[in-house]
Scaffold this motif. Structure first.
Motif, mmCIF file in Angstrom:
data_model
loop_
_atom_site.group_PDB
_atom_site.id
_atom_site.type_symbol
_atom_site.label_atom_id
_atom_site.label_comp_id
_atom_site.label_asym_id
_atom_site.label_seq_id
_atom_site.Cartn_x
_atom_site.Cartn_y
_atom_site.Cartn_z
ATOM 1 N N ALA A 52 0.831 -1.205 0.000
ATOM 2 C CA ALA A 52 0.000 0.000 0.000
ATOM 3 C C ALA A 52 0.868 1.258 0.000
ATOM 4 N N ARG A 53 1.966 1.224 0.743
ATOM 5 C CA ARG A 53 2.866 2.382 0.755
ATOM 6 C C ARG A 53 3.524 2.568 -0.611
ATOM 7 N N ASP A 54 3.869 1.465 -1.233
ATOM 8 C CA ASP A 54 4.428 1.523 -2.589
ATOM 9 C C ASP A 54 3.432 2.190 -3.537
ATOM 10 N N ARG A 55 2.177 1.754 -3.488
ATOM 11 C CA ARG A 55 1.168 2.318 -4.385
ATOM 12 C C ARG A 55 0.971 3.811 -4.129
ATOM 13 N N GLN A 56 0.964 4.207 -2.873
ATOM 14 C CA GLN A 56 0.732 5.620 -2.555
ATOM 15 C C GLN A 56 1.872 6.491 -3.047
ATOM 16 N N VAL A 57 3.115 6.059 -2.799
ATOM 17 C CA VAL A 57 4.267 6.854 -3.235
ATOM 18 C C VAL A 57 4.363 6.866 -4.753
ATOM 19 N N THR A 58 4.174 5.699 -5.379
ATOM 20 C CA THR A 58 4.257 5.614 -6.843
ATOM 21 C C THR A 58 3.171 6.466 -7.493
ATOM 22 N N GLY A 59 1.991 6.505 -6.900
ATOM 23 C CA GLY A 59 0.893 7.285 -7.458
ATOM 24 C C GLY A 59 1.152 8.777 -7.463
ATOM 25 N N GLN A 60 2.086 9.240 -6.648
ATOM 26 C CA GLN A 60 2.417 10.658 -6.588
ATOM 27 C C GLN A 60 3.535 11.039 -7.551
ATOM 28 N N MET A 61 4.085 10.045 -8.253
ATOM 29 C CA MET A 61 5.217 10.291 -9.141
ATOM 30 C C MET A 61 4.762 10.441 -10.588
ATOM 31 N N ALA A 62 5.501 11.217 -11.354
ATOM 32 C CA ALA A 62 5.251 11.312 -12.787
ATOM 33 C C ALA A 62 5.634 9.994 -13.449
ATOM 34 N N ALA A 63 4.985 9.684 -14.565
ATOM 35 C CA ALA A 63 5.210 8.405 -15.240
ATOM 36 C C ALA A 63 6.681 8.201 -15.592
ATOM 37 N N ASN A 64 7.358 9.273 -16.030
ATOM 38 C CA ASN A 64 8.758 9.108 -16.441
ATOM 39 C C ASN A 64 9.702 8.935 -15.256
ATOM 40 N N GLU A 65 9.197 9.159 -14.029
ATOM 41 C CA GLU A 65 10.032 8.978 -12.841
ATOM 42 C C GLU A 65 9.962 7.558 -12.307
ATOM 43 N N ARG A 66 9.015 6.778 -12.827
ATOM 44 C CA ARG A 66 8.787 5.446 -12.273
ATOM 45 C C ARG A 66 9.729 4.380 -12.839
ATOM 46 N N ALA A 67 10.462 4.720 -13.885
ATOM 47 C CA ALA A 67 11.296 3.722 -14.557
ATOM 48 C C ALA A 67 12.377 3.160 -13.643
ATOM 49 N N ALA A 68 12.838 3.956 -12.688
ATOM 50 C CA ALA A 68 13.952 3.516 -11.841
ATOM 51 C C ALA A 68 13.506 2.715 -10.630
ATOM 52 N N ILE A 69 12.195 2.573 -10.406
ATOM 53 C CA ILE A 69 11.729 1.929 -9.180
ATOM 54 C C ILE A 69 12.172 0.470 -9.110
ATOM 55 N N ASP A 70 11.976 -0.293 -10.188
ATOM 56 C CA ASP A 70 12.324 -1.708 -10.152
ATOM 57 C C ASP A 70 13.828 -1.912 -10.006
ATOM 58 N N PHE A 71 14.633 -1.038 -10.639
ATOM 59 C CA PHE A 71 16.077 -1.132 -10.476
ATOM 60 C C PHE A 71 16.452 -0.934 -9.013
ATOM 61 N N THR A 72 15.865 0.095 -8.399
ATOM 62 C CA THR A 72 16.172 0.398 -7.010
ATOM 63 C C THR A 72 15.702 -0.723 -6.093
ATOM 64 N N SER A 73 14.527 -1.257 -6.356
ATOM 65 C CA SER A 73 14.014 -2.371 -5.573
ATOM 66 C C SER A 73 14.965 -3.564 -5.623
ATOM 67 N N SER A 74 15.439 -3.892 -6.808
ATOM 68 C CA SER A 74 16.375 -5.010 -6.953
ATOM 69 C C SER A 74 17.644 -4.767 -6.150
ATOM 70 N N ASN A 75 18.096 -3.523 -6.132
ATOM 71 C CA ASN A 75 19.308 -3.200 -5.400
ATOM 72 C C ASN A 75 19.114 -3.395 -3.906
ATOM 73 N N PHE A 76 17.956 -2.986 -3.382
ATOM 74 C CA PHE A 76 17.694 -3.188 -1.962
ATOM 75 C C PHE A 76 17.609 -4.673 -1.618
ATOM 76 N N VAL A 77 17.025 -5.467 -2.503
ATOM 77 C CA VAL A 77 16.971 -6.909 -2.277
ATOM 78 C C VAL A 77 18.382 -7.480 -2.193
#
Length: 254
Positions: free
Chosen positions: A191-216
């Protein structure tokens, strides 16, 4: 798994040229980290493995090159030539010195221009990855604290939207490992992911999966290599993001 290792003694080795067209080359500077993806549109070696091609000017001192991914087994090659394909002349290569599925090469190179082949070890493997080039040789990380008493660390991650969304999204892979810490198990990170992502512009979302993988990679690497400071770094970043976004913060310690 047998590592495909090519040492500096292979400087003179010339591989058989491939009919594959020259791959696009992405420049990366010392001190920079950048992400990309291997998929069916990526150039392919004769063994069926995909790769990306990077170019760096190493300078006069030693450098460390890391290839990080949780999607496939990384295979990193540094060399010279005009292209990262079969005609590349390798200087060094590594399969798993970066721990887990990651690869790492370090040393002092006299060549003014180096090619970096970011390769999947096996044919057909796809997914996101990061390349990072740092000045100097790898640091020997000191083990701090324990998994039962995580050390206090200062996170160097920002609280930008893509960082926080990536940290929340990573919990889908990490919950079973970090769920025993503090109030982690009571929080709906999706739910927190959806809320933060929903506040971002579409072109800003491309890096989310890269960053997620890095945290994993950071957190799981901490458990595998007994480095509790890496687990604490992830949870500290989560807490910083929680505060920045007005959420109840995660607590790091059991």
């Amino acid at each position: 798994m047998l590592a495909r290792l090519v040492t500096a003694t292979a400087v003179g080795l010339v591989l058989v040229a491939s009919a594959t067209a020259a791959s696009a080359q992405t420049r990366i500077a010392v001190g920079e980290r950048s992400g990309a993806t291997l998929n069916a549109q990526s150039p392919k070696l004769n063994d069926g493995s995909y790769y990306g091609c990077w170019v760096v000017e190493p300078g006069s001192g030693p450098i460390t090159i890391d290839m990080m991914t949780s999607f496939f087994d990384a295979f990193l090659v540094v060399g010279t030539g005009t292209d990262c394909g079969e005609s590349m002349v390798p200087l060094a290569a590594d399969d798993d010195s970066g721990n887990n599925t990651n690869a790492q090469i370090s040393g002092t190179f006299t060549e003014p221009r180096l090619l970096i082949r970011a390769n999947a070890f096996n044919a057909g493997e796809e997914g996101n990855y990061w390349i990072e080039v740092k000045a100097g040789l790898p640091e020997v990380e000191e083990r701090l604290g324990s998994m039962d008493a995580l050390p206090e660390v200062v996170s160097e991650w920002s609280t930008d939207g893509y960082v926080c969304a990536g940290a929340y999204r990573a919990m889908g892979d990490l919950a079973r490992n970090v769920g025993r810490y503090g109030n982690v198990g009571t929080i709906d990170y999706a739910a927190r992911d959806r809320q933060v992502t929903g506040q971002m512009a579409a072109n800003e979302r491309a890096a989310i999966d890269f960053t997620s993988s890095n945290f994993v990679l950071i957190a799981l690497g901490g458990f595998i290599d007994d480095k509790p400071q890496q687990v604490s770094e992830y949870l500290t970043t989560l807490a910083n993001c929680d505060r920045a976004n007005g959420f109840t913060p995660v607590t790091r310690f059991r």
